[in-house]
Scaffold this motif. Structure first.
Motif, short mmCIF file in Angstrom:
data_model
loop_
_atom_site.label_atom_id
_atom_site.label_comp_id
_atom_site.label_asym_id
_atom_site.label_seq_id
_atom_site.Cartn_x
_atom_site.Cartn_y
_atom_site.Cartn_z
N GLY A 66 -22.27 36.94 53.04
CA GLY A 66 -22.59 36.35 54.57
C GLY A 66 -21.73 37.04 55.71
N ILE A 67 -21.51 38.27 55.53
CA ILE A 67 -20.74 39.09 56.64
C ILE A 67 -22.01 39.64 57.31
CG2 ILE A 67 -19.43 40.97 57.39
CD1 ILE A 67 -18.06 40.47 54.54
N SER A 68 -22.30 39.27 58.56
CA SER A 68 -23.52 39.81 59.29
C SER A 68 -23.26 40.80 60.45
CB SER A 68 -24.02 38.57 59.99
OG SER A 68 -22.91 37.70 61.06
N CYS A 69 -21.77 41.22 60.43
CA CYS A 69 -21.63 42.32 61.47
C CYS A 69 -20.63 43.24 60.76
CB CYS A 69 -20.97 41.82 62.50
SG CYS A 69 -20.73 42.82 64.00
N VAL A 70 -21.10 44.76 60.65
CA VAL A 70 -20.27 45.80 59.86
C VAL A 70 -20.25 46.92 60.93
CG1 VAL A 70 -20.29 47.29 57.96
CG2 VAL A 70 -20.81 44.71 57.66
N THR A 71 -19.09 47.45 61.05
CA THR A 71 -19.05 48.69 61.56
C THR A 71 -18.43 49.86 60.72
OG1 THR A 71 -18.48 47.58 63.83
CG2 THR A 71 -17.81 49.86 63.74
N VAL A 72 -18.95 50.84 60.70
CA VAL A 72 -18.51 52.06 59.87
C VAL A 72 -18.09 53.10 60.64
CG1 VAL A 72 -19.76 51.24 57.76
CG2 VAL A 72 -20.69 53.10 59.19
N TYR A 73 -16.96 53.69 60.21
CA TYR A 73 -16.33 54.87 60.99
C TYR A 73 -17.08 55.99 60.21
CZ TYR A 73 -12.84 57.32 63.89
OH TYR A 73 -12.17 58.17 64.69
N ALA A 74 -17.97 56.55 60.75
CA ALA A 74 -18.78 57.87 60.26
C ALA A 74 -18.18 58.95 60.42
CB ALA A 74 -20.29 57.76 60.46
N ALA A 75 -17.65 59.30 61.68
CA ALA A 75 -17.14 60.73 61.85
C ALA A 75 -16.50 60.52 63.13
CB ALA A 75 -18.02 61.71 61.95
N SER A 76 -15.26 60.94 63.50
CA SER A 76 -14.60 60.79 64.77
C SER A 76 -15.01 61.91 65.63
CB SER A 76 -13.28 61.15 64.63
OG SER A 76 -12.74 62.26 63.98
N ALA A 77 -14.78 62.04 67.00
CA ALA A 77 -14.98 63.20 67.98
C ALA A 77 -14.40 64.37 67.42
CB ALA A 77 -14.73 62.52 69.35
N ASP A 78 -13.20 64.06 67.10
CA ASP A 78 -12.32 65.01 66.23
C ASP A 78 -12.93 65.80 65.12
OD1 ASP A 78 -9.64 66.48 67.17
OD2 ASP A 78 -8.63 65.85 65.68
N ASN A 79 -13.41 65.04 64.43
CA ASN A 79 -14.26 65.51 63.20
C ASN A 79 -15.26 66.58 63.39
OD1 ASN A 79 -14.12 62.61 61.24
ND2 ASN A 79 -12.91 64.22 61.12
N LEU A 80 -16.10 66.04 64.78
CA LEU A 80 -17.11 66.86 65.15
C LEU A 80 -16.76 68.15 65.94
CD1 LEU A 80 -19.47 64.29 66.45
CD2 LEU A 80 -19.36 64.96 64.07
N ARG A 81 -15.50 68.10 66.50
CA ARG A 81 -14.95 69.43 67.22
C ARG A 81 -14.53 70.16 66.38
NH1 ARG A 81 -12.31 65.15 70.55
NH2 ARG A 81 -13.76 64.75 72.52
N LYS A 82 -13.68 69.77 65.09
CA LYS A 82 -12.96 70.77 64.50
C LYS A 82 -13.17 71.16 62.86
CE LYS A 82 -8.91 69.21 66.75
NZ LYS A 82 -7.29 68.84 66.79
N ARG A 83 -13.94 70.26 62.54
CA ARG A 83 -14.69 70.62 60.96
C ARG A 83 -15.78 71.60 61.17
NH1 ARG A 83 -14.22 65.99 57.52
NH2 ARG A 83 -12.09 65.36 57.70
N ALA A 84 -15.69 72.36 60.03
CA ALA A 84 -16.63 73.56 59.86
C ALA A 84 -18.06 73.24 60.41
CB ALA A 84 -16.57 74.14 58.61
N ALA A 85 -18.84 74.26 61.00
CA ALA A 85 -20.20 73.83 61.51
C ALA A 85 -21.15 73.38 60.41
CB ALA A 85 -20.76 74.90 62.25
N GLY A 86 -21.11 74.00 59.19
CA GLY A 86 -21.87 73.70 58.11
C GLY A 86 -21.61 72.45 57.67
N GLU A 87 -20.37 71.92 57.54
CA GLU A 87 -20.18 70.56 57.17
C GLU A 87 -20.50 69.64 58.01
OE1 GLU A 87 -16.52 67.79 55.76
OE2 GLU A 87 -15.97 69.84 56.39
N VAL A 88 -20.25 69.60 59.40
CA VAL A 88 -20.97 68.74 60.41
C VAL A 88 -22.39 68.54 60.38
CG1 VAL A 88 -20.88 68.42 62.78
CG2 VAL A 88 -18.77 69.39 61.60
N GLY A 89 -23.06 69.86 60.12
CA GLY A 89 -24.36 69.83 60.40
C GLY A 89 -24.89 69.14 59.04
N HIS A 90 -24.34 69.48 57.87
CA HIS A 90 -24.89 68.56 56.49
C HIS A 90 -24.57 67.25 56.66
CE1 HIS A 90 -25.45 68.13 52.35
NE2 HIS A 90 -24.15 67.50 52.18
N LEU A 91 -23.50 66.76 57.34
CA LEU A 91 -23.14 65.20 57.62
C LEU A 91 -24.05 64.73 58.32
CD1 LEU A 91 -21.50 62.98 57.13
CD2 LEU A 91 -20.10 63.66 59.22
N LEU A 92 -24.42 65.30 59.48
CA LEU A 92 -25.44 64.79 60.68
C LEU A 92 -26.78 64.72 59.88
CD1 LEU A 92 -24.19 66.23 63.67
CD2 LEU A 92 -23.65 64.06 62.88
N ARG A 93 -27.22 65.70 59.12
CA ARG A 93 -28.40 65.62 58.44
C ARG A 93 -28.35 64.44 57.36
NH1 ARG A 93 -27.92 71.45 58.83
NH2 ARG A 93 -26.81 71.21 56.55
#
Length: 253
Positions: A66-93
């Motif tokens: 009966g939980i009707s509201c969920v928020t998931v932390y998929a990636a922080s702004a810091d993750n997108l800025r600092k992780r390797a481009a290949g890893e970030v691109g894979h995650l976004l795909r």
């Protein structure tokens, strides 16, 4: 077979213990890369794929209780800025794939919205999020995907928006300051219109918020789970809810 049966019995006992049903549960889905290494995968990005697939399973558990509201932390702004481009691109795909193939599915009860710096995302990811948001608009439950998110940036941006709103109406800064209140920030957050989270769960054993929903979780209960996100089991989920119910029961004694 015996282990599986025993686990089902235990899960039923846990469900019976849940006297309090939460409106909003937020989850820091941490540990995908460490899970992949633990499982012996040479490419840590495999953990992201398993983690993305696991979200649908966890949403099903939320729906069951009966939980009707969920928020998931998929990636922080810091993750997108600092992780390797290949890893970030894979995650976004993977996120684009999940939007189109899982979350937009007509049988899903989840309306999808986004929290975070959408301007940091490539056009293809923004389009996928826009499409799934429009396709699921009228569904009864709400899933918010925090992507390119930073809680401090969110609060700063909310204040900026409120100041700009006041300036557009010809109101002076001193006049606004005299009556400035939490609601002035609430209405300009990414999560405007949603209830604050009752419970925040973080997987992987880390015990910090990492900038997640800093304003919204001021009065939330926090639960830290030692398992990595792709290995987060239904029994772990139910234990988190049981812990929350137990704390709420103690608070009312």
């Amino acid at each position: 077979m015996i282990t599986s049966l025993a686990q089902r019995i235990y899960e039923k006992r846990l469900r019976r213990a849940l006297a309090v049903v939460q409106r909003h549960v937020a989850i820091v889905t941490d540990g995908n890369r460490r899970w992949a290494r633990q499982m012996g995968y040479a490419d840590a990005r495999t953990g992201h794929r398993h983690g993305a697939a696991h979200l649908e399973r966890v949403l099903g558990w939320c729906d069951e209780v009966g939980i009707s509201c969920v928020t998931v932390y998929a990636a922080s702004a810091d993750n997108l800025r600092k992780r390797a481009a290949g890893e970030v691109g894979h995650l976004l795909r993977l996120i684009e794939e999940a939007c189109r193939e899982r979350l937009a599915r007509p049988s899903s009860p989840w309306s999808v919205r986004t929290a975070g710096r959408i301007d940091m995302l490539p056009d293809s990811t923004r389009l996928a999020l826009k499409e799934v948001g429009e396709a699921t608009l009228d569904r009864p439950s709400t899933l918010t995907v925090a992507l390119g998110y930073d809680g401090r940036e969110e609060v700063v941006e909310a204040v900026r928006r409120r100041l700009a709103e006041a300036a557009a109406l010809g109101e002076s800064a001193s006049s606004l300051a005299e009556r400035f209140a939490p609601d002035d920030i609430d209405v300009h957050l990414y999560t405007s219109g949603l209830p604050d989270p009752d419970l925040v769960i973080r997987t992987s054993g880390e015990q910090r918020m990492s900038g997640f929903l800093l304003w919204q979780s001021a009065f939330s209960e926090l639960y830290f789970c030692d398992v990595y996100w792709p290995g987060f089991r239904k029994v772990d989920f139910l234990r988190a809810l049981r812990a929350y119910a137990g704390r709420m029961g103690a608070a009312t004694d």
